[in-house]
Design an enzyme around this catalytic site. Structure first.
Site, PDB file in Angstrom:
ATOM      1  N   TYR A  88       0.807  -1.217   0.000  1.00 23.35           N
ATOM      2  CA  TYR A  88       0.000   0.000   0.000  1.00 23.35           C
ATOM      3  C   TYR A  88       0.849   1.280   0.000  1.00 23.35           C
ATOM      4  O   TYR A  88       0.354   2.369  -0.286  1.00 23.35           O
ATOM      5  CB  TYR A  88      -0.860  -0.007   1.263  1.00 23.35           C
ATOM      6  N   LYS A  92      -1.583 -13.201   5.637  1.00 18.42           N
ATOM      7  CA  LYS A  92      -1.547 -14.259   4.627  1.00 18.42           C
ATOM      8  C   LYS A  92      -0.123 -14.838   4.651  1.00 18.42           C
ATOM      9  O   LYS A  92       0.597 -14.868   3.648  1.00 18.42           O
ATOM     10  CB  LYS A  92      -1.914 -13.651   3.254  1.00 18.42           C
ATOM     11  N   ASP A 108      -7.788 -15.085   4.173  1.00 14.37           N
ATOM     12  CA  ASP A 108      -8.946 -15.526   3.369  1.00 14.37           C
ATOM     13  C   ASP A 108      -9.974 -16.243   4.254  1.00 14.37           C
ATOM     14  O   ASP A 108     -11.170 -15.952   4.202  1.00 14.37           O
ATOM     15  CB  ASP A 108      -8.515 -16.389   2.170  1.00 14.37           C
ATOM     16  N   ASP A 167      -7.492  -2.628   4.764  1.00 13.51           N
ATOM     17  CA  ASP A 167      -8.337  -1.845   3.852  1.00 13.51           C
ATOM     18  C   ASP A 167      -9.534  -2.690   3.407  1.00 13.51           C
ATOM     19  O   ASP A 167     -10.693  -2.276   3.517  1.00 13.51           O
ATOM     20  CB  ASP A 167      -7.476  -1.440   2.644  1.00 13.51           C
TER      21      ASP A 167
HETATM   22  O1  LIG Z   1      -6.529   6.847  -0.545  1.00 15.57           O
HETATM   23  C1  LIG Z   1      -7.440   6.344  -1.198  1.00 15.57           C
HETATM   24  O2  LIG Z   1      -7.883   6.862  -2.232  1.00 15.57           O
HETATM   25  C2  LIG Z   1      -8.109   5.078  -0.724  1.00 15.57           C
HETATM   26  C3  LIG Z   1      -7.785   4.759   0.694  1.00 15.57           C
HETATM   27  C4  LIG Z   1      -8.655   3.722   1.274  1.00 15.57           C
HETATM   28  O3  LIG Z   1      -9.433   3.049   0.633  1.00 15.57           O
HETATM   29  C5  LIG Z   1      -8.588   3.509   2.717  1.00 15.57           C
HETATM   30  O4  LIG Z   1      -7.657   3.981   3.368  1.00 15.57           O
HETATM   31  O5  LIG Z   1      -9.469   2.811   3.254  1.00 15.57           O
HETATM   32 MG   LIG Z   2     -10.539   1.654   1.845  1.00 16.59          MG
END
Ligand SMILES: O=C(O)CCC(=O)C(=O)O
Ligand SMILES: [Mg+2]
Ligand SMILES: NC(=O)C1=CN([C@@H]2O[C@H](COP(=O)(O)OP(=O)(O)OC[C@H]3O[C@@H](n4cnc5c(N)ncnc54)[C@H](OP(=O)(O)O)[C@@H]3O)[C@@H](O)[C@H]2O)C=CC1
Length: 413
Positions: free
Chosen positions: A160, A230, A278, A302
């Protein structure tokens, strides 16, 4: 040139000896957000102010200070490439605690996420997303009241973080060549047309997140902390997350293994366990009562936060906070995004930002105002006065606009 107007009234929240010092009139920076952000913010700020007024009769009051990011930063600074001005970061750094609406991130190309950038710049390493059920909220599961979890999502590392190289670029060619020649990697299936992403996961990053999750579980009398990973497939990143998590629980919190490990138990009975991601996604639907505090990596967190939110009514009612427990920096924000198709329609549910504000008030120690918001949210939903997202799934509901839902909350405070 500075566009932020620092209010003349109000004072800063500070951190002394690890404790927040909150004046009666704290200056709190906010970002309105893109898309539906302005509608939601205008509704939310009224509810937050009314709750504080009702709880403290004018003795306490938040002094809001607008700071800019996203589309509004382009507008205000007159620069179409300025998405996150330095002075916005500085304001959050200086004033310690803030709140934000959602900001747009284009898919595929364009700018990288401003939301992620804010978390990285201020090192807000814990994304805390409580998932609880309000009676009467429509849900796709039979017993949504069994869902009561708090996600601690690592917020600065993992895939991320946005370290990736585009297929065909000089960088990706160099990296693939290096992997093939130096490490004899032969598993990149289509090397000529592959993009690459890097997944950093560290011991420090994992341990500070798991520390925050366990401490939260202890402070709030929770039953368990589940490390979600995972790690069977990504052994040295997600698998290490699990191992470092257990190690921390033993070294710092006195956990001892039970039933031959690796699950363990803290002296006060809190269970530290783990689950593979999962399977965990099915367990939270089939057996949600078995899970409580969840500590997980950035991308898993997320996905998990939206999936869990769906069980208690959706991301329209899912709050969150990005916190650095050491420096005291915190930015509160909804779980959802900008929902652009509803922008400017005064339609969407403002509850995620309102409940993020409720978390902010509690973070400041203003529990009386926070409690009023929770009470009013329960009452308003039980009266079936709701926005479109709930109304379309409820019998006999009165569908109200975003601003009208705020009016109803204020009336019920
Ligand atoms: O930064 C974004 O556009 C998405 C971030 C996201 O989905 C989150 O942090 O839950
Ligand atoms: Mg999000
Ligand atoms: N932290 C942040 O600032 C975040 C930003 N984003 C960004 O937001 C943009 C849009 O992302 P997208 O994937 O469409 O996700 P969104 O969260 O913006 O919206 C997805 C769907 O969720 C529902 N929803 C979202 N917010 C609300 C709300 N307040 N009230 C009721 N329902 C709501 C709507 O469902 P329905 O269509 O069924 O009505 C909406 O179409 C992207 O640029 C993304 O990067 C995304 C997540 C977090």
């Amino acid at each position: 040139m500075s566009k932020i107007q620092v209010p003349t009234e109000g004072t800063k929240v500070t951190l002394q000896d690890g404790k927040l010092q909150v004046p009666n009139n704290p200056i709190i920076p906010f970002i309105e957000g893109d898309g539906t952000g302005p509608d939601i913010w205008q509704a939310s700020v009224r509810v937050l102010d009314a709750a504080v007024e009702k709880a403290y009769n004018g003795e306490k009051k938040i002094v809001w200070m607008e700071v800019y990011a996203g589309d509004k930063a382009n507008e205000v600074y007159g620069d179409n490439n300025l998405w996150l001005p330095d002075e916005t970061n500085e304001a959050f750094r200086e004033f310690l605690v803030g709140i934000k609406g959602p900001l747009t991130t284009p898919v595929g190309g364009g700018i990288r996420s401003i939301n992620v950038a804010l978390r990285q710049i201020l090192d807000l390493y814990a994304c805390v997303r409580p998932v609880t059920y309000f009676d009467g909220v429509p849900s796709p599961v039979k017993q949504p009241e069994l869902v009561d979890m708090v996600i601690f999502r690592e917020n600065t590392e993992d895939i991320y973080a946005g370290i990736e190289y585009k297929a065909g670029s000089a960088e990706v060619k160099k990296l693939i060549d290096f992997l093939q020649t130096e490490f004899k990697v032969n598993k990149i299936r289509f090397p000529e047309s592959s993009s690459l992403g890097i997944k950093p996961v560290s011991e420090e990053g994992t341990k500070r997140l798991v520390r925050a999750a366990i401490q939260y579980a202890i402070d709030n009398n929770r039953k368990s902390v589940t490390l979600v990973h995972k790690g069977n497939i990504m052994k040295f990143t997600e698998g290490a997350f699990r191992d470092w998590g257990y190690e921390l629980a033993k070294e710092e919190f006195g956990a001892v293994e039970i039933d031959g490990g690796p699950w363990c138990k803290l002296p006060n009975g809190i269970i530290i366990k783990d689950a593979i991601a999962d399977a965990f996604l099915q367990q939270i639907i089939l057996r949600p009562a078995e899970y409580d505090v969840v500590a997980t990596l950035n991308l898993n967190g997320d996905y998990l936060s939206d999936a869990l939110a769906a069980q208690v009514g959706g991301i329209g009612i899912a709050p969150g906070a990005n916190i650095n427990y050491v420096t005291g920096h915190a930015i509160f924000e909804a779980t959802h995004g900008t929902a652009p198709k509803y922008a400017g329609q005064d339609k969407v549910n403002p509850s995620s930002v309102i409940l993020s504000g409720e978390m902010l008030l509690r973070h400041l120690g203003w529990n009386e105002a926070a409690d009023l918001i929770l009470k009013s949210m329960s009452k308003t939903i039980s009266q079936k006065t709701v926005t479109y997202d709930f109304a379309r799934l409820m019998d006999g509901a009165t569908e109200v606009k975003c601003s009208e839902f705020a009016d109803a909350l204020i009336a019920n405070l």
